[in-house]
Scaffold this motif. Structure first.
Motif, PDB file in Angstrom:
ATOM      1  N   PRO A 310       0.822  -1.212   0.000  1.00 19.59           N
ATOM      2  CA  PRO A 310       0.000   0.000   0.000  1.00 19.59           C
ATOM      3  C   PRO A 310       0.859   1.267   0.000  1.00 19.59           C
ATOM      4  O   PRO A 310       0.402   2.326  -0.411  1.00 19.59           O
ATOM      5  CB  PRO A 310      -0.795  -0.111   1.304  1.00 19.59           C
ATOM      6  N   GLY A 311       2.103   1.173   0.480  1.00 13.10           N
ATOM      7  CA  GLY A 311       3.008   2.333   0.524  1.00 13.10           C
ATOM      8  C   GLY A 311       3.171   2.890  -0.882  1.00 13.10           C
ATOM      9  O   GLY A 311       3.267   2.139  -1.851  1.00 13.10           O
ATOM     10  N   VAL A 312       3.176   4.210  -0.994  1.00 14.51           N
ATOM     11  CA  VAL A 312       3.210   4.841  -2.314  1.00 14.51           C
ATOM     12  C   VAL A 312       4.642   4.940  -2.844  1.00 14.51           C
ATOM     13  O   VAL A 312       5.557   5.354  -2.128  1.00 14.51           O
ATOM     14  CB  VAL A 312       2.568   6.249  -2.257  1.00 14.51           C
ATOM     15  N   TYR A 313       4.830   4.555  -4.105  1.00 16.79           N
ATOM     16  CA  TYR A 313       6.071   4.782  -4.852  1.00 16.79           C
ATOM     17  C   TYR A 313       5.738   5.724  -6.003  1.00 16.79           C
ATOM     18  O   TYR A 313       4.627   5.683  -6.542  1.00 16.79           O
ATOM     19  CB  TYR A 313       6.658   3.452  -5.351  1.00 16.79           C
ATOM     20  N   GLY A 314       6.721   6.560  -6.357  1.00 15.32           N
ATOM     21  CA  GLY A 314       6.424   7.595  -7.346  1.00 15.32           C
ATOM     22  C   GLY A 314       7.036   7.350  -8.702  1.00 15.32           C
ATOM     23  O   GLY A 314       6.478   7.729  -9.729  1.00 15.32           O
ATOM     24  N   GLY A 315       8.207   6.691  -8.718  1.00 22.06           N
ATOM     25  CA  GLY A 315       8.901   6.630  -9.998  1.00 22.06           C
ATOM     26  C   GLY A 315       9.806   5.433 -10.140  1.00 22.06           C
ATOM     27  O   GLY A 315       9.341   4.298 -10.158  1.00 22.06           O
ATOM     28  N   LEU A 316      11.113   5.694 -10.183  1.00 20.76           N
ATOM     29  CA  LEU A 316      12.074   4.643 -10.535  1.00 20.76           C
ATOM     30  C   LEU A 316      12.873   4.204  -9.309  1.00 20.76           C
ATOM     31  O   LEU A 316      13.322   5.028  -8.522  1.00 20.76           O
ATOM     32  CB  LEU A 316      13.026   5.171 -11.614  1.00 20.76           C
ATOM     33  N   ILE A 317      13.042   2.865  -9.186  1.00 21.62           N
ATOM     34  CA  ILE A 317      13.778   2.322  -8.037  1.00 21.62           C
ATOM     35  C   ILE A 317      14.897   1.411  -8.522  1.00 21.62           C
ATOM     36  O   ILE A 317      14.791   0.771  -9.564  1.00 21.62           O
ATOM     37  CB  ILE A 317      12.830   1.566  -7.069  1.00 21.62           C
ATOM     38  N   ASP A 318      15.960   1.359  -7.721  1.00 21.50           N
ATOM     39  CA  ASP A 318      17.164   0.612  -8.099  1.00 21.50           C
ATOM     40  C   ASP A 318      17.421  -0.553  -7.164  1.00 21.50           C
ATOM     41  O   ASP A 318      17.014  -0.542  -6.021  1.00 21.50           O
ATOM     42  CB  ASP A 318      18.390   1.527  -7.964  1.00 21.50           C
ATOM     43  N   LYS A 319      18.230  -1.492  -7.664  1.00 20.56           N
ATOM     44  CA  LYS A 319      18.777  -2.568  -6.834  1.00 20.56           C
ATOM     45  C   LYS A 319      17.693  -3.342  -6.092  1.00 20.56           C
ATOM     46  O   LYS A 319      17.796  -3.595  -4.902  1.00 20.56           O
ATOM     47  CB  LYS A 319      19.801  -2.016  -5.828  1.00 20.56           C
ATOM     48  N   ILE A 320      16.671  -3.705  -6.835  1.00 19.79           N
ATOM     49  CA  ILE A 320      15.637  -4.577  -6.272  1.00 19.79           C
ATOM     50  C   ILE A 320      16.070  -6.015  -6.560  1.00 19.79           C
ATOM     51  O   ILE A 320      16.349  -6.351  -7.716  1.00 19.79           O
ATOM     52  CB  ILE A 320      14.265  -4.269  -6.933  1.00 19.79           C
ATOM     53  N   PRO A 321      16.173  -6.861  -5.535  1.00 19.18           N
ATOM     54  CA  PRO A 321      16.657  -8.236  -5.751  1.00 19.18           C
ATOM     55  C   PRO A 321      15.608  -9.082  -6.466  1.00 19.18           C
ATOM     56  O   PRO A 321      14.977  -9.968  -5.889  1.00 19.18           O
ATOM     57  CB  PRO A 321      16.916  -8.737  -4.327  1.00 19.18           C
ATOM     58  N   PHE A 322      15.455  -8.791  -7.747  1.00 27.11           N
ATOM     59  CA  PHE A 322      14.366  -9.440  -8.486  1.00 27.11           C
ATOM     60  C   PHE A 322      14.636 -10.921  -8.713  1.00 27.11           C
ATOM     61  O   PHE A 322      13.706 -11.718  -8.857  1.00 27.11           O
ATOM     62  CB  PHE A 322      14.119  -8.704  -9.817  1.00 27.11           C
ATOM     63  N   GLY A 323      15.920 -11.280  -8.726  1.00 34.09           N
ATOM     64  CA  GLY A 323      16.245 -12.709  -8.850  1.00 34.09           C
ATOM     65  C   GLY A 323      15.693 -13.482  -7.660  1.00 34.09           C
ATOM     66  O   GLY A 323      15.114 -14.565  -7.819  1.00 34.09           O
ATOM     67  N   ALA A 324      15.853 -12.922  -6.463  1.00 31.92           N
ATOM     68  CA  ALA A 324      15.317 -13.583  -5.265  1.00 31.92           C
ATOM     69  C   ALA A 324      13.796 -13.658  -5.361  1.00 31.92           C
ATOM     70  O   ALA A 324      13.186 -14.695  -5.091  1.00 31.92           O
ATOM     71  CB  ALA A 324      15.736 -12.813  -4.008  1.00 31.92           C
ATOM     72  N   ALA A 325      13.180 -12.561  -5.770  1.00 30.64           N
ATOM     73  CA  ALA A 325      11.708 -12.527  -5.850  1.00 30.64           C
ATOM     74  C   ALA A 325      11.199 -13.572  -6.831  1.00 30.64           C
ATOM     75  O   ALA A 325      10.268 -14.329  -6.541  1.00 30.64           O
ATOM     76  CB  ALA A 325      11.244 -11.139  -6.267  1.00 30.64           C
ATOM     77  N   MET A 326      11.839 -13.645  -7.999  1.00 36.46           N
ATOM     78  CA  MET A 326      11.395 -14.587  -9.036  1.00 36.46           C
ATOM     79  C   MET A 326      11.609 -16.030  -8.585  1.00 36.46           C
ATOM     80  O   MET A 326      10.707 -16.861  -8.628  1.00 36.46           O
ATOM     81  CB  MET A 326      12.148 -14.291 -10.338  1.00 36.46           C
ATOM     82  N   ASN A 327      12.833 -16.317  -8.117  1.00 38.39           N
ATOM     83  CA  ASN A 327      13.138 -17.705  -7.764  1.00 38.39           C
ATOM     84  C   ASN A 327      12.364 -18.193  -6.544  1.00 38.39           C
ATOM     85  O   ASN A 327      12.052 -19.378  -6.442  1.00 38.39           O
ATOM     86  CB  ASN A 327      14.644 -17.872  -7.578  1.00 38.39           C
ATOM     87  N   LYS A 328      12.035 -17.270  -5.620  1.00 38.28           N
ATOM     88  CA  LYS A 328      11.245 -17.668  -4.453  1.00 38.28           C
ATOM     89  C   LYS A 328       9.750 -17.767  -4.780  1.00 38.28           C
ATOM     90  O   LYS A 328       8.949 -18.182  -3.947  1.00 38.28           O
ATOM     91  CB  LYS A 328      11.448 -16.656  -3.310  1.00 38.28           C
ATOM     92  N   GLY A 329       9.382 -17.337  -5.974  1.00 35.61           N
ATOM     93  CA  GLY A 329       7.971 -17.449  -6.380  1.00 35.61           C
ATOM     94  C   GLY A 329       7.058 -16.524  -5.601  1.00 35.61           C
ATOM     95  O   GLY A 329       5.947 -16.893  -5.212  1.00 35.61           O
ATOM     96  N   LEU A 330       7.516 -15.292  -5.358  1.00 33.34           N
ATOM     97  CA  LEU A 330       6.704 -14.350  -4.582  1.00 33.34           C
ATOM     98  C   LEU A 330       5.601 -13.739  -5.445  1.00 33.34           C
ATOM     99  O   LEU A 330       5.774 -13.563  -6.656  1.00 33.34           O
ATOM    100  CB  LEU A 330       7.591 -13.237  -4.011  1.00 33.34           C
ATOM    101  N   THR A 331       4.498 -13.411  -4.815  1.00 33.57           N
ATOM    102  CA  THR A 331       3.401 -12.712  -5.488  1.00 33.57           C
ATOM    103  C   THR A 331       3.398 -11.262  -5.016  1.00 33.57           C
ATOM    104  O   THR A 331       3.487 -11.018  -3.810  1.00 33.57           O
ATOM    105  CB  THR A 331       2.048 -13.364  -5.119  1.00 33.57           C
ATOM    106  N   PHE A 332       3.300 -10.325  -5.937  1.00 37.37           N
ATOM    107  CA  PHE A 332       3.233  -8.902  -5.590  1.00 37.37           C
ATOM    108  C   PHE A 332       1.825  -8.379  -5.828  1.00 37.37           C
ATOM    109  O   PHE A 332       1.263  -8.601  -6.896  1.00 37.37           O
ATOM    110  CB  PHE A 332       4.207  -8.088  -6.460  1.00 37.37           C
ATOM    111  N   ARG A 333       1.271  -7.689  -4.808  1.00 34.79           N
ATOM    112  CA  ARG A 333      -0.013  -7.017  -4.997  1.00 34.79           C
ATOM    113  C   ARG A 333       0.123  -5.599  -4.475  1.00 34.79           C
ATOM    114  O   ARG A 333       0.776  -5.384  -3.448  1.00 34.79           O
ATOM    115  CB  ARG A 333      -1.125  -7.745  -4.233  1.00 34.79           C
ATOM    116  N   MET A 334      -0.481  -4.646  -5.130  1.00 32.64           N
ATOM    117  CA  MET A 334      -0.242  -3.246  -4.755  1.00 32.64           C
ATOM    118  C   MET A 334      -1.300  -2.342  -5.354  1.00 32.64           C
ATOM    119  O   MET A 334      -2.163  -2.802  -6.104  1.00 32.64           O
ATOM    120  CB  MET A 334       1.146  -2.835  -5.247  1.00 32.64           C
TER     121      MET A 334
END
Ligand SMILES: NC(=O)c1ccc[n+]([C@@H]2O[C@H](COP(=O)([O-])OP(=O)(O)OC[C@H]3O[C@@H](n4cnc5c(N)ncnc54)[C@H](O)[C@@H]3O)[C@@H](O)[C@H]2O)c1
Ligand SMILES: [Zn+2]
Ligand SMILES: [Zn+2]
Length: 391
Positions: A310-334
């Motif tokens: 729910p926390g608001v993001y405005g634009g561009l973010i760096d260094k997100i460990p997307f490999g961990a997110a993908m391999n762990k099979g996480l679901t993102f909702r926002m």
């Protein structure tokens, strides 16, 4: 009328401006009886969200009495009705509104062309929240024009005080939607970053939805105490390791569900070196947001878990460990909250006494005191957790 007006970074003033008028048949005008300052207003105060203009009227959490209705309201509202105004403006008729996806209403954003360019596709019109979302004047004012008012309202029963009903327009459904998005099971640990007003509502929502264990993270003692009073185990990130504590509390497996109720302005601290780097990049415009909480959630979340934002993001973010997110099979909702999707359920819960959202209010002051209260709320001075303004 008097209104809190944005003049630039950290410059909000209580000015005299023209009264709003009916511009469209589906408009209504309300006399604002209560309004609040939201964590999202702080992002505008700090000029982190693009497309604010000097002269814009702030505020998107407000309620009041209907004083005028347009010719197209067709009996949905009448003079004297007491309503909370949801911060997301909904037409009620487009494909998204028909599905209850009100924060992405296809018709209410009058600056659709600009928003299409920035986001790929426009989102809904929001009150007091930049020209990207329609540039609509906000409700930290004596009067407010409510567009699509036949749909964009929540009628308030006489039995509820302003303080009990006001947060139905934003932070209560926001905390609720964040928890619902976690598909909470009775065996779940739900970890919630941020014990501001949204985090507080998310904690109580996760408890009401039956989580086994709710863990709340912040560094402000009175906010942690309020979290504890709401049923959470607390972690002070300045004195203990969030990752170690969360793993300890879940037999080493990590929380199944993680909620980011902090957003783009995560604290900058020596103990979290990535926040120093984000701050430096922000200053030279290489990154717009500080996503420390996102990184920490992805790292500590149990595989196959859910990340709810729910926390608001405005634009561009760096260094997100997307490999961990993908391999762990996480679901993102926002997303911004589909406020009216939750109204009937939440109103009933308030009336039944399951929750009284007014618990979060620490300061109730006049509209004229608004500019100084932005600073008090931002700096967490004087035990400030939630400010209500009385125009
Ligand atoms: N999605 C929506 O529709 C919606 C609606 C309302 C608010 N919001 C957003 O929710 C967020 C929170 O709003 P709020 O009103 O509670 O604001 P707030 O600023 O009062 O609360 C943020 C809290 O996060 C804490 N925090 C900062 N860094 C942290 C970290 N690294 N770990 C843990 N806690 C940390 C702060 O101490 C503070 O207590 C904001 O981003 C706001 O824009 C979203
Ligand atoms: Zn808000
Ligand atoms: Zn719509």
């Amino acid at each position: 009328m008097k209104a809190l007006v944005w003049h630039g970074k950290e410059d909000i003033r209580c000015d005299t401006v023209s009264d709003p008028e009916i511009e469209d048949a589906r408009d209504a005008i309300i006399k604002v009886t209560s309004c609040a300052i939201c964590g999202s207003d702080l992002h505008l105060f700090h000029n982190f969200i693009p497309a604010m203009e000097p002269g814009d009227i702030m505020g998107h959490e407000m309620m009041g009495e209907v004083v005028e209705v347009g010719s197209g309201i067709n009996g949905a509202l009448k003079k004297g009705d007491r309503i909370v105004v949801p911060f997301t403006i909904l037409c009620g008729e487009c494909d998204q509104c028909k599905r209850g996806n009100f924060s992405v209403c296809e018709r209410s954003n009058r600056n659709k062309d600009m928003a299409d360019k920035v986001f790929g596709h426009a989102t809904a019109g929001l009150f007091g929240y930049t020209h990207l979302t329609g540039g609509y004047p906000g409700g930290q004012a004596e009067y407010l024009r409510v567009p699509f008012a036949d749909k964009t309202h929540i009628k308030v029963p006489d039995s509820l005080t302003d303080e009990q009903a006001l947060f139905l327009g934003d932070i209560f459904p926001t905390g609720w939607q964040a928890a619902v998005n976690c598909d909470i099971q009775p065996t779940d640990t739900v970890a919630i970053w941020g014990c501001g007003p949204v985090g507080q509502m998310a904690i109580r929502s996760a408890v009401l939805l039956g989580a086994k264990q709710v863990v709340a993270i912040d560094c402000i003692p009175e906010r942690l105490s309020m979290a504890e009073a709401g049923g959470a185990i607390t972690i002070n990130f300045e004195t203990e390791s969030v990752v170690e504590r969360l793993n300890d509390l879940t037999t080493g497996k990590g929380p199944e569900k993680c909620i980011d109720a902090v957003g783009l302005e995560s604290h900058v601290s020596m103990g979290q070196p990535d926040t120093l780097l984000d701050r430096a990049k922000q200053m030279v415009m290489l990154e717009s947001d500080r996503p420390h909480v996102l990184r920490e959630m992805i790292y500590v979340c149990r595989p196959a878990g859910i990340i709810s934002i729910p926390g608001v993001y405005g634009g561009l973010i760096d260094k997100i460990p997307f490999g961990a997110a993908m391999n762990k099979g996480l679901t993102f909702r926002m997303g911004q909250t589909h406020v009216n999707r939750w109204t009937d359920d939440l109103l009933k819960r308030i009336q039944e006494g399951q929750i009284d959202p007014s618990f979060v209010i620490t300061h109730s002051v006049s509209l004229e005191q608004g500019p100084e209260m932005y600073k008090t709320f931002r700096d967490k001075h004087d035990g400030c957790i939630k400010v209500v303004l009385k125009p």
